[in-house]
Design an enzyme around this catalytic site. Structure first.
Site, PDB file in Angstrom:
ATOM      1  N   TYR A  47      26.251 -82.229 -38.097  1.00 12.48           N
ATOM      2  CA  TYR A  47      25.433 -80.912 -38.306  1.00 12.48           C
ATOM      3  C   TYR A  47      24.312 -81.051 -37.473  1.00 12.48           C
ATOM      4  CZ  TYR A  47      27.203 -81.175 -42.833  1.00 12.48           C
ATOM      5  OH  TYR A  47      27.595 -80.775 -44.294  1.00 12.48           O
ATOM      6  N   HIS A 105      33.509 -87.931 -43.043  1.00  5.18           N
ATOM      7  CA  HIS A 105      32.963 -86.689 -43.249  1.00  5.18           C
ATOM      8  C   HIS A 105      34.813 -85.858 -43.709  1.00  5.18           C
ATOM      9  CE1 HIS A 105      30.613 -82.782 -42.126  1.00  5.18           C
ATOM     10  NE2 HIS A 105      31.232 -82.666 -42.661  1.00  5.18           N
TER      11      HIS A 105
END
Length: 272
Positions: A47, A105
């Site tokens: 991110y 992730h």
């Protein structure tokens, strides 16, 4: 705030997702969320906002132990030594000594899962994270991960909202003692146009998004809606003063299909 418990972890049922939040706006929304009562903040290496999330945490004035912070290791850091190194870098950006939850992730078939899990467990042993888990894992991968991990996994974070049937994944999480955490829980705002959710919400004086989030937490699923608007922050946690009945829950379940996924990260590996 309702707490979702799994293998020693206490995960606040509603958190703030920070995907696509950047810069000072990210720091401000994290600070505001914590001041409004949020205690669960979710970020990730990919991110590129861990530094701003950390800034928002410190600006809130809360003690570190009063909140639950998650970050996620990206797939290019899944070799065991690289996983530990990259986690330390995440902590530097966050300016924290540990996170509460460290996740893989996305599945990465290029690195043996057993090796990656070894690195994840090692990060926990080093005190870099209190708990470990996975994200975007299928039923088969959940079962493989649980079997191969030397330490308990506490959650699988996946896309989940009324348009996407995740019955099998949720069942696998429950069977293996994992919590499920839902990202994109209001389907990027699409739920506000859902006739059924609006009709149900009218009975309780709630919005379609609030009904959707209530539907999730009544399944004992945590949700991390992302927003950049302070008014939405307040709305998203005002879901603990009503309850959906069985018929309402079933009507919302009936909206889901196996092909109802709406989130396309673009950068993510393709995996079925």
């Amino acid at each position: 705030m309702l707490i979702i418990k799994a293998n020693g972890a206490n995960i606040p049922a509603i958190g703030l997702g920070t995907w696509e939040l950047r810069g000072r706006a990210c720091a401000r929304i994290v600070e505001q969320a914590l001041r409004l009562g949020y205690r669960h903040i979710d970020t990730a290496q990919v991110y590129e906002n861990e530094r701003e999330v950390g800034d928002g945490v410190r600006a809130s004035g809360l003690k570190r132990g009063e909140m639950f912070v998650t970050t996620k290791v990206w797939t290019n850091h899944f070799a065991p030594n690289d996983l530990v190194r990259s986690t330390k870098e995440s902590l530097v950006r966050l300016r924290m000594t540990e996170v509460d939850l460290l996740l893989l992730h996305w599945p990465n078939p290029q690195v043996p899962l057993e090796e990656t899990l070894g690195g994840l467990v090692h990060a926990q042993e080093l005190g870099l994270t209190r708990h470990i888990g996975v994200s975007n894992f299928t039923v088969a991968l959940i079962e493989e991960a649980v079997a191969k991990s030397a330490a308990p996994l506490v959650c699988n974070q996946v896309e989940y909202h009324p348009y996407l049937d995740q019955t099998k994944v949720l069942a696998a999480c429950r069977e293996n003692g994992l919590a499920m955490v839902a990202y994109s829980p209001v389907a990027k705002g699409r739920v506000k146009k859902a006739e059924a959710l609006n009709r149900i919400g009218a009975r309780y004086g709630k919005t379609a998004a609030q009904v959707c989030l209530r539907w999730l937490v009544q399944q004992n699923v945590a949700a991390i809606p992302r927003t950049s608007k302070v008014e939405r922050l307040s709305e998203n946690i005002e879901i603990f003063d009503f309850a959906l009945d069985e018929a309402e829950m079933d009507e919302i379940f009936a909206m889901g299909t196996r092909g109802g996924r709406i989130t396309d990260f673009g950068f993510a590996p393709k995996w079925d």
